[in-house]
Design a protein around this motif. Structure first.
Motif, mmCIF file in Angstrom:
data_model
loop_
_atom_site.group_PDB
_atom_site.id
_atom_site.type_symbol
_atom_site.label_atom_id
_atom_site.label_comp_id
_atom_site.label_asym_id
_atom_site.label_seq_id
_atom_site.Cartn_x
_atom_site.Cartn_y
_atom_site.Cartn_z
ATOM 1 N N ARG A 53 0.827 -1.215 0.000
ATOM 2 C CA ARG A 53 0.000 0.000 0.000
ATOM 3 C C ARG A 53 0.858 1.261 0.000
ATOM 4 N N ASN A 54 1.954 1.252 0.743
ATOM 5 C CA ASN A 54 2.801 2.450 0.768
ATOM 6 C C ASN A 54 4.246 2.158 1.158
ATOM 7 N N ASP A 55 4.678 0.933 0.999
ATOM 8 C CA ASP A 55 6.080 0.574 1.226
ATOM 9 C C ASP A 55 6.512 0.739 2.681
ATOM 10 N N CYS A 56 5.636 0.433 3.607
ATOM 11 C CA CYS A 56 5.966 0.519 5.027
ATOM 12 C C CYS A 56 6.382 -0.860 5.529
ATOM 13 N N LEU A 77 11.298 5.818 -3.285
ATOM 14 C CA LEU A 77 10.616 7.055 -3.643
ATOM 15 C C LEU A 77 9.299 7.182 -2.880
ATOM 16 N N THR A 78 8.603 6.074 -2.680
ATOM 17 C CA THR A 78 7.362 6.097 -1.904
ATOM 18 C C THR A 78 7.636 6.551 -0.476
ATOM 19 N N ASP A 79 8.732 6.077 0.110
ATOM 20 C CA ASP A 79 9.116 6.522 1.454
ATOM 21 C C ASP A 79 9.403 8.023 1.478
ATOM 22 N N HIS A 103 3.077 13.631 12.433
ATOM 23 C CA HIS A 103 3.454 13.771 11.027
ATOM 24 C C HIS A 103 2.516 12.919 10.171
ATOM 25 N N THR A 104 1.809 13.527 9.229
ATOM 26 C CA THR A 104 0.798 12.825 8.426
ATOM 27 C C THR A 104 1.384 11.646 7.649
ATOM 28 N N GLY A 105 2.557 11.828 7.067
ATOM 29 C CA GLY A 105 3.170 10.731 6.309
ATOM 30 C C GLY A 105 3.453 9.531 7.196
ATOM 31 N N PHE A 106 3.981 9.795 8.389
ATOM 32 C CA PHE A 106 4.266 8.719 9.329
ATOM 33 C C PHE A 106 2.967 8.067 9.798
ATOM 34 N N LEU A 111 -0.802 3.512 10.003
ATOM 35 C CA LEU A 111 -2.140 2.973 9.782
ATOM 36 C C LEU A 111 -2.154 1.860 8.737
ATOM 37 N N SER A 112 -1.176 1.858 7.829
ATOM 38 C CA SER A 112 -1.121 0.812 6.806
ATOM 39 C C SER A 112 -0.726 -0.548 7.385
#
Length: 120
Positions: A53-56, A77-79, A103-106, A111-112
């Motif tokens: 979903r977002n490379d977490c 790049l996603t990170d 931090h919204t990105g974190f 959440l992912s």
């Protein structure tokens, strides 16, 4: 209490976050020296991911009597896009009146993997 041993073990955990689950299993199952980390961890660290979903990528481990959650750092790049999403959002925490902003990105990365982490 923060000790030199704790700091060193946390550094080892951060280093492990860049390995695959198989590599970590090998370190914990074989006689590979990794400081006192293996002695203090209840089990082998467990890998959790965001299912593309977002490379977490996250590892969790019970260290002494504490749950340690280690997020892998920026490596795609996603990170980078997550890192640049610096707006702040409220983090809803059950059973507390305080609502910290994060931090919204974190937060999106957290959440992912949230469903996977809740199974711990």
């Amino acid at each position: 209490m923060i000790t030199n041993e704790l700091i060193l073990d946390i550094a080892y955990l951060c280093k492990l976050s860049y390995l695959t689950q198989e590599e970590i299993n090998s370190i914990f199952n074989d006689n590979i020296k990794y400081g006192n980390l293996k002695r203090h961890c209840k089990d082998t660290p467990i890998y959790h991911d965001s299912n593309n979903r977002n490379d977490c990528e996250v590892y969790t481990v019970i260290y002494k009597d504490n749950l340690i959650i280690v997020f892998r750092g920026t490596e795609s790049l996603t990170d980078v896009q997550s890192d640049l999403n610096i707006c702040k959002n409220e983090l809803q925490i059950k059973n507390t009146t305080k609502v910290p902003k994060v931090h919204t990105g974190f937060l999106k990365q957290l959440l992912s993997v949230d469903d996977s982490l809740k199974k711990i």
